[in-house]
Design a protein around this motif. Sequence first.
Motif, PDB file in Angstrom:
ATOM      1  N   LEU A 193       1.632  59.061  30.430  1.00 36.03           N
ATOM      2  CA  LEU A 193       2.412  59.154  31.720  1.00 36.03           C
ATOM      3  C   LEU A 193       2.730  58.604  33.061  1.00 36.03           C
ATOM      4  N   ASP A 194       3.885  57.758  32.600  1.00 35.65           N
ATOM      5  CA  ASP A 194       4.046  56.962  33.660  1.00 35.65           C
ATOM      6  C   ASP A 194       5.102  57.138  34.968  1.00 35.65           C
ATOM      7  N   LEU A 195       4.414  57.013  35.967  1.00 33.73           N
ATOM      8  CA  LEU A 195       5.466  57.703  37.572  1.00 33.73           C
ATOM      9  C   LEU A 195       6.062  56.490  37.940  1.00 33.73           C
ATOM     10  N   LEU A 196       7.163  56.482  38.242  1.00 33.39           N
ATOM     11  CA  LEU A 196       8.225  55.996  39.244  1.00 33.39           C
ATOM     12  C   LEU A 196       8.758  56.499  40.059  1.00 33.39           C
ATOM     13  N   ILE A 197       8.193  56.636  41.071  1.00 31.10           N
ATOM     14  CA  ILE A 197       8.992  56.909  42.425  1.00 31.10           C
ATOM     15  C   ILE A 197       9.603  56.275  43.606  1.00 31.10           C
ATOM     16  N   VAL A 198      11.511  56.861  43.434  1.00 35.68           N
ATOM     17  CA  VAL A 198      12.151  56.861  44.843  1.00 35.68           C
ATOM     18  C   VAL A 198      11.977  56.937  45.615  1.00 35.68           C
ATOM     19  N   THR A 199      11.960  55.638  46.972  1.00 38.18           N
ATOM     20  CA  THR A 199      11.286  56.403  47.483  1.00 38.18           C
ATOM     21  C   THR A 199      12.099  55.746  48.999  1.00 38.18           C
ATOM     22  N   SER A 200      11.930  56.425  50.459  1.00 42.44           N
ATOM     23  CA  SER A 200      12.712  55.446  51.639  1.00 42.44           C
ATOM     24  C   SER A 200      11.114  55.469  52.192  1.00 42.44           C
ATOM     25  N   ASP A 201      10.217  56.096  51.716  1.00 43.35           N
ATOM     26  CA  ASP A 201       9.024  56.468  53.491  1.00 43.35           C
ATOM     27  C   ASP A 201       7.995  56.069  51.978  1.00 43.35           C
ATOM     28  N   THR A 202       8.109  54.813  51.709  1.00 39.90           N
ATOM     29  CA  THR A 202       7.292  54.197  51.252  1.00 39.90           C
ATOM     30  C   THR A 202       5.306  53.507  51.849  1.00 39.90           C
ATOM     31  N   LEU A 203       5.464  53.613  53.288  1.00 38.17           N
ATOM     32  CA  LEU A 203       3.732  54.128  53.557  1.00 38.17           C
ATOM     33  C   LEU A 203       3.411  55.229  53.366  1.00 38.17           C
ATOM     34  N   VAL A 204       4.366  56.536  53.607  1.00 40.57           N
ATOM     35  CA  VAL A 204       3.311  57.889  53.348  1.00 40.57           C
ATOM     36  C   VAL A 204       3.011  57.418  51.482  1.00 40.57           C
ATOM     37  N   ILE A 205       4.331  57.660  50.518  1.00 39.05           N
ATOM     38  CA  ILE A 205       4.105  57.417  48.860  1.00 39.05           C
ATOM     39  C   ILE A 205       2.816  56.453  48.599  1.00 39.05           C
ATOM     40  N   ASP A 206       2.919  55.320  49.277  1.00 36.76           N
ATOM     41  CA  ASP A 206       1.289  53.946  49.221  1.00 36.76           C
ATOM     42  C   ASP A 206       0.415  55.263  49.281  1.00 36.76           C
ATOM     43  N   ARG A 207       0.214  55.506  50.689  1.00 38.50           N
ATOM     44  CA  ARG A 207      -1.091  56.548  50.860  1.00 38.50           C
ATOM     45  C   ARG A 207      -1.917  57.576  49.883  1.00 38.50           C
TER      46      ARG A 207
END
Length: 674
Positions: free
Chosen positions: A342-356
């Motif tokens: 189960l691979d995940l690809l997240i589309v976001t503009s909050d890269t810092l929060v998502i990265d954490r």
Amino acid sequence: IQKMREIALVYLDRSGGLQKFVHDCKKYNDSKQSYAVYRFIISINPSDITELDATLGNYILHKPIQAAEIFQSVCFIAIKTLSLIEQLQTEAQISVLLKPTHLPPLPSYVLSLSAFPFNYTSQRFYMSEGIAIAMGTVTKYTQGARFLCTEETCPFSEGFNYIRVHLPGATESATVRNDFVCSLCSSPLQEDMKFRVLGDKQIVEMIDAKVLHALKGYSNDKSHFRIQTFTVFLRDELANKMNIGNHYQIIGIPACVQNGLQATVCIEANSVQLCNPDGPPFVGYNFKYLLSLTSSSCWRFTAVLANIFASEIVPPGTYTTLKLAILLSLVQTCDKENADYLDLLIVTSDTLVIDRLLNYSICLLPRGIRHPPSSEIFPSVSKDKHRTGSASIQACSAVLAKGGVCYIGDLSSYKKDKLELLQSVLESRTTTVFIPGKKYGEEADQQVTIPIQTNFWSFADVDSSSKKHMQKENFLIGQMDLGLIPPNLLDVFGLLIYNEFPSCQLSSPLVHHILKKAITPESTLYKVSQQFRTQDYEEFILFAKNLHVELSSEAENLIQGYYIASRRVRRDSIHGSTLSASALKILISLSKAHTKLSLRNKVLEEDALIAVLLLEASLTLKHGKSALCVAPNPVFPFDLVDDNSLQQRDIYLMQCHHQLLKFIGAYGPGIHIN
């Protein structure tokens, strides 16, 4: 020495080793061929032999080369007394390899390159654990050779008096070279090439398993330690016994090998055993209590779990769909062949929060790897550093994350060729390494196929991707502008998720959380963080991922019905169906993951419904809305704050179930669902 020989014979008789020895002799004798060296492997249980004679037991553990000579003498007497091998002439022709079944579980028998002082010249058995991070191709070495005196009148100009046999840690030049002289007449010795015995040799680079903590990119562990690779020599029957990326325990004899001006500590492996850490047999009390509180519905436990997950990084109630997807991916990790990924690809503009959030999540797994941009994601080939000229396959982030998650960061930072390779791996779950024969001293080119058994996580920055390419005008309803990411790569990622908050509208709780954490990083902001600690999640995920689940017929029918109906609905006149064949695998993987997360063994219709809603939301982002027409956030349409909101969500999901059945009935003729 004579007493130890007698004890050795008694041990061989009692342990069944003598019977095996006689059988091995029969094979040599039946061949009717004369050998320079007759090789015998003798399995030794140190506990049993120490009970018989402590001196011999101590000799085997601390002076294995001298102990082998005792067994060599016993074997020679046995062969001559029982006439087992007619061709054998001298005791020097016998080569005995002692293989201990285990070593005493004491610190002095554990090899540690970081412990000082380390007596690598002792030439005794040590035990070591590590991960194979580089593997050379199998080459030949001289196992044994016959030398003759060049003086024709010398008695040693014939026969098998001068036999050279490989010893642990010895180089090729130590076994075979041209400066040996006869002990009888001092004339030079010359090798009889007809009797040279060759064996297989493979060089493996291993590293302490602690390196996995260092490669997570984030850790609560404040301790400092030094990690260094060490070289392992696999010979003869041990060649090709290791697979790159696996965790092994080895028993062997350390040696110091001169490599140019540098001395390298290596281990001559004697036995190799795969390490399989078992999951804990229980989950924490708080998780059990939460499961009992939410037992009235198949959806509530995972909903609450996703709501409160990662409260150290984001406030409870935020990024709930993404956190559910992360939890589903975490429990769907396995290093077995044909596993559900189960691979995940997240589309976001909050890269810092998502990265954490993603970095925190990979730390919950033993094999969660954050890929460093400076290295390769997939295996590469280089020349062996021991100057043998042979090829060495280097491990990488994807291989080290075997049975876990490989977090590769921002997808838009990779070039086209890397993205194409990633797409190929996601489709086949293997990668092929090409080894040109001419470059590495081989007669023919080689291709080595390496399985990639890990989930991949990545994110794409909406803001940066929209600036780098021209936007299309003909978008369908619900479809996102993802022009920077190749469409085929989007299809092979299991789930595409768009996070809830744009950067310009961060929620008030999230802003409050970030500011509080910046001021007091060690503080616990929520009570739930104390009730469900990071360690509790580690144990829970380790337990849940090892559950064996099976599809019920009802869930299978629902998945199959949705898949067939969607293939008919999602199609255009040019390309046909826009639903890829991998969608069915993704649906099954999501359903099984939700079942595991619910701590059940049977996949129900309720699990399949969550899988369908998550996939349909993902497909909507890729290709636009279909006739099923789910909400933008179909699994969590509103905030979960109390029992009443959980009850409302159950009613909403039952309505979604009914809507799905109508969709299958309308667009999937021939599928019968009650």
